[in-house]
Design a protein around this motif. Structure first.
Motif, PDB file in Angstrom:
ATOM      1  N   SER A 207      53.910   6.764  56.193  1.00 14.85           N
ATOM      2  CA  SER A 207      52.720   7.201  56.932  1.00 14.85           C
ATOM      3  C   SER A 207      53.009   7.306  58.426  1.00 14.85           C
ATOM      4  CB  SER A 207      51.561   6.222  56.688  1.00 14.85           C
ATOM      5  OG  SER A 207      51.222   6.177  55.317  1.00 14.85           O
ATOM      6  N   VAL A 208      53.752   6.334  58.958  1.00 19.04           N
ATOM      7  CA  VAL A 208      54.129   6.369  60.376  1.00 19.04           C
ATOM      8  C   VAL A 208      55.031   7.579  60.657  1.00 19.04           C
ATOM      9  CG1 VAL A 208      55.430   5.182  62.185  1.00 19.04           C
ATOM     10  CG2 VAL A 208      53.859   3.890  60.736  1.00 19.04           C
TER      11      VAL A 208
ATOM     12  N   ILE B 198      55.085  10.371  59.000  1.00 14.23           N
ATOM     13  CA  ILE B 198      54.225  11.562  58.924  1.00 14.23           C
ATOM     14  C   ILE B 198      53.453  11.739  60.235  1.00 14.23           C
ATOM     15  CG2 ILE B 198      52.140  12.494  57.828  1.00 14.23           C
ATOM     16  CD1 ILE B 198      53.186  11.366  55.173  1.00 14.23           C
ATOM     17  N   LEU B 199      52.955  10.636  60.776  1.00 13.75           N
ATOM     18  CA  LEU B 199      52.221  10.705  62.051  1.00 13.75           C
ATOM     19  C   LEU B 199      53.132  11.205  63.171  1.00 13.75           C
ATOM     20  CD1 LEU B 199      49.651  10.135  63.670  1.00 13.75           C
ATOM     21  CD2 LEU B 199      50.448   7.783  63.975  1.00 13.75           C
ATOM     22  N   ILE B 200      54.366  10.716  63.202  1.00 18.80           N
ATOM     23  CA  ILE B 200      55.322  11.180  64.217  1.00 18.80           C
ATOM     24  C   ILE B 200      55.612  12.672  64.042  1.00 18.80           C
ATOM     25  CG2 ILE B 200      57.710  10.969  65.013  1.00 18.80           C
ATOM     26  CD1 ILE B 200      57.519   7.969  64.248  1.00 18.80           C
TER      27      ILE B 200
ATOM     28  N   PHE C 164      53.698  14.824  62.631  1.00 19.83           N
ATOM     29  CA  PHE C 164      52.450  15.519  62.973  1.00 19.83           C
ATOM     30  C   PHE C 164      52.388  15.791  64.472  1.00 19.83           C
ATOM     31  CE2 PHE C 164      48.024  16.208  63.729  1.00 19.83           C
ATOM     32  CZ  PHE C 164      47.469  16.648  62.542  1.00 19.83           C
ATOM     33  N   ILE C 165      52.678  14.772  65.265  1.00 20.71           N
ATOM     34  CA  ILE C 165      52.629  14.909  66.728  1.00 20.71           C
ATOM     35  C   ILE C 165      53.681  15.906  67.219  1.00 20.71           C
ATOM     36  CG2 ILE C 165      52.977  13.670  68.905  1.00 20.71           C
ATOM     37  CD1 ILE C 165      51.831  11.174  67.445  1.00 20.71           C
TER      38      ILE C 165
ATOM     39  N   SER D 141      55.047  18.303  65.482  1.00 21.00           N
ATOM     40  CA  SER D 141      54.707  19.640  64.996  1.00 21.00           C
ATOM     41  C   SER D 141      53.630  20.297  65.860  1.00 21.00           C
ATOM     42  CB  SER D 141      54.235  19.557  63.538  1.00 21.00           C
ATOM     43  OG  SER D 141      54.077  20.836  62.990  1.00 21.00           O
TER      44      SER D 141
ATOM     45  N   VAL E 227      47.881  20.733  58.696  1.00 22.78           N
ATOM     46  CA  VAL E 227      47.075  20.104  57.630  1.00 22.78           C
ATOM     47  C   VAL E 227      47.419  20.698  56.276  1.00 22.78           C
ATOM     48  CG1 VAL E 227      44.723  19.779  56.767  1.00 22.78           C
ATOM     49  CG2 VAL E 227      45.198  19.490  59.201  1.00 22.78           C
TER      50      VAL E 227
ATOM     51  N   LEU F  59      50.703  19.312  54.957  1.00 26.18           N
ATOM     52  CA  LEU F  59      50.551  17.969  54.386  1.00 26.18           C
ATOM     53  C   LEU F  59      49.919  18.024  53.000  1.00 26.18           C
ATOM     54  CD1 LEU F  59      49.300  16.042  57.564  1.00 26.18           C
ATOM     55  CD2 LEU F  59      51.567  15.917  56.521  1.00 26.18           C
TER      56      LEU F  59
ATOM     57  N   LEU G  27      53.142  10.941  49.703  1.00 22.94           N
ATOM     58  CA  LEU G  27      53.549  10.770  51.103  1.00 22.94           C
ATOM     59  C   LEU G  27      54.923  11.391  51.367  1.00 22.94           C
ATOM     60  CD1 LEU G  27      52.352   7.090  51.676  1.00 22.94           C
ATOM     61  CD2 LEU G  27      51.346   9.149  52.670  1.00 22.94           C
TER      62      LEU G  27
ATOM     63  N   LEU H 207      55.633  14.502  53.903  1.00 26.07           N
ATOM     64  CA  LEU H 207      56.616  14.375  54.990  1.00 26.07           C
ATOM     65  C   LEU H 207      57.673  15.474  54.900  1.00 26.07           C
ATOM     66  CD1 LEU H 207      57.756  12.740  57.382  1.00 26.07           C
ATOM     67  CD2 LEU H 207      59.005  11.349  55.719  1.00 26.07           C
TER      68      LEU H 207
END
Length: 343
Positions: A24-25, A27-29, A31-32, A34, A72, A75, A298, A302
């Protein structure tokens, strides 16, 4: 012995939760990163200001109308395809199975292509109709594979499923090539990009068309995790334990087809996600589906968001379709798994 077993299970569960948190972390990285990847760059400060409504009109247009919907969708597609592949691998007990290799993606794609070929304008095609059409094509393909692979006294043979799926996928791909010969130049360009696995649905309408399928089907599949554990024991043992094998296989197959079809309708022919995602998850958390299914989701999310970000960054201002980036990773991995397979 029972307390020791419970302790081992608790340890595995804790490890699974830790793995999901790490994914999840990551994916968040991704996301930012991207959000800041593209021909026009946004600095971290511009990004923050735009997210909180203080950016310029141009920055808001780039971020909210172009990049965020695509991220989005990436994902959602990754999660949907990975869980779909995990279901198929569980039902068939075949580690090499996934919606792309078995022809389900090709069946969904063929139906979408038929619609595009005869519809006056691809740009005006009803967005919410595409997943339904893809579901019809994928369902017919899955039914054909199921009928050809099933033997009355032996059930579903993993090798027969794989070989039948490859043959059906080849037939569907040939039909799509024939259809492309009759398309106008504009439609041919669209179809060629779609077949390469480009995420072409990049506005919020496509997010809304895909979201209900993911929101409904993923929780249903997660709920069936214990059933999938029983089905993995084999058909005879599952029946002995009282599981309605045929009915549960049909429900899970329908969920897998729904996930794959809805994702393909928006993303085109992105392959190998349903193969790589579950394999990575299985290596990280083991074979129990209570942890395997969400970890697969997940891992798939990713993989697709990273592949899409690389595809948009590596040849700016042009971009490489996401499906090609995934294939560069997935094809060698598939050959590696094939070489290690004992059957």
């Amino acid at each position: 012995m029972q307390p020791a077993t419970a302790q081992i299970d608790a340890r595995k569960r804790s490890r699974g939760i830790l793995v999901m948190m790490i994914l999840s972390v990551l994916i968040l990285i991704a996301f930012i990163i991207s959000m800041n990847t593209g021909y026009i760059r946004l600095s971290p400060m511009d990004l923050l200001m735009t997210l909180f409504g203080s950016g310029t009109e141009k920055q808001s247009l780039i971020l909210f109308d172009f990049r965020l919907p695509r991220i989005v969708i990436s994902l959602l597609i990754g999660a949907g395809l990975a869980v779909s592949g995990c279901i198929i691998q569980g039902i068939s007990r075949n580690a090499l199975a996934d919606p792309g290799i078995l022809g389900i993606n090709a069946g969904a794609g063929l139906m979408v292509m038929l619609f595009i070929s005869f519809y006056p304008s691809t740009a005006a095609a009803p967005v919410f109709l595409l997943p339904v059409l893809a579901l019809v094509g994928a369902s017919l393909t899955a039914a054909l594979i199921f009928v050809l692979s099933y033997k009355r006294h032996k059930g579903l043979s993993p090798i027969r499923i794989l070989l039948t799926g490859i043959a059906v996928a080849a037939g569907m791909s040939a039909a799509m090539i024939v259809l492309t010969l009759k398309l106008s130049p504009d439609k041919y360009q669209f179809v060629a990009t779609w077949l390469a696995g480009s995420i072409w649905g990049t506005n919020w309408k496509f997010v809304l068309s895909l979201l209900p399928w993911i929101v409904v089907l993923l929780p249903f599949v997660f709920y069936k995790a214990r059933v999938m554990n029983v089905l993995n024991l084999g058909e005879e043992l599952s029946i002995g334990l009282g599981a309605p094998v045929a009915r549960e296989q049909l429900k899970l197959l329908a969920a897998s087809v729904g996930l794959a079809a809805s994702c393909v309708a928006v993303s085109g022919g992105i392959g190998f996600v349903g193969l790589i995602g579950p394999h990575l998850a299985r290596r990280l958390v083991g074979p129990k589906h209570e942890m395997l299914l969400p970890t697969s989701a997940l891992a798939g999310a990713l993989l697709v968001i990273v592949a899409d970000t690389i595809g948009r960054w590596i040849l700016q201002p042009s971009e490489i379709p996401t499906g090609i980036v995934v294939a560069v990773i997935g094809a060698p991995y598939f050959l590696y798994l094939l070489a290690r397979s004992k059957s």
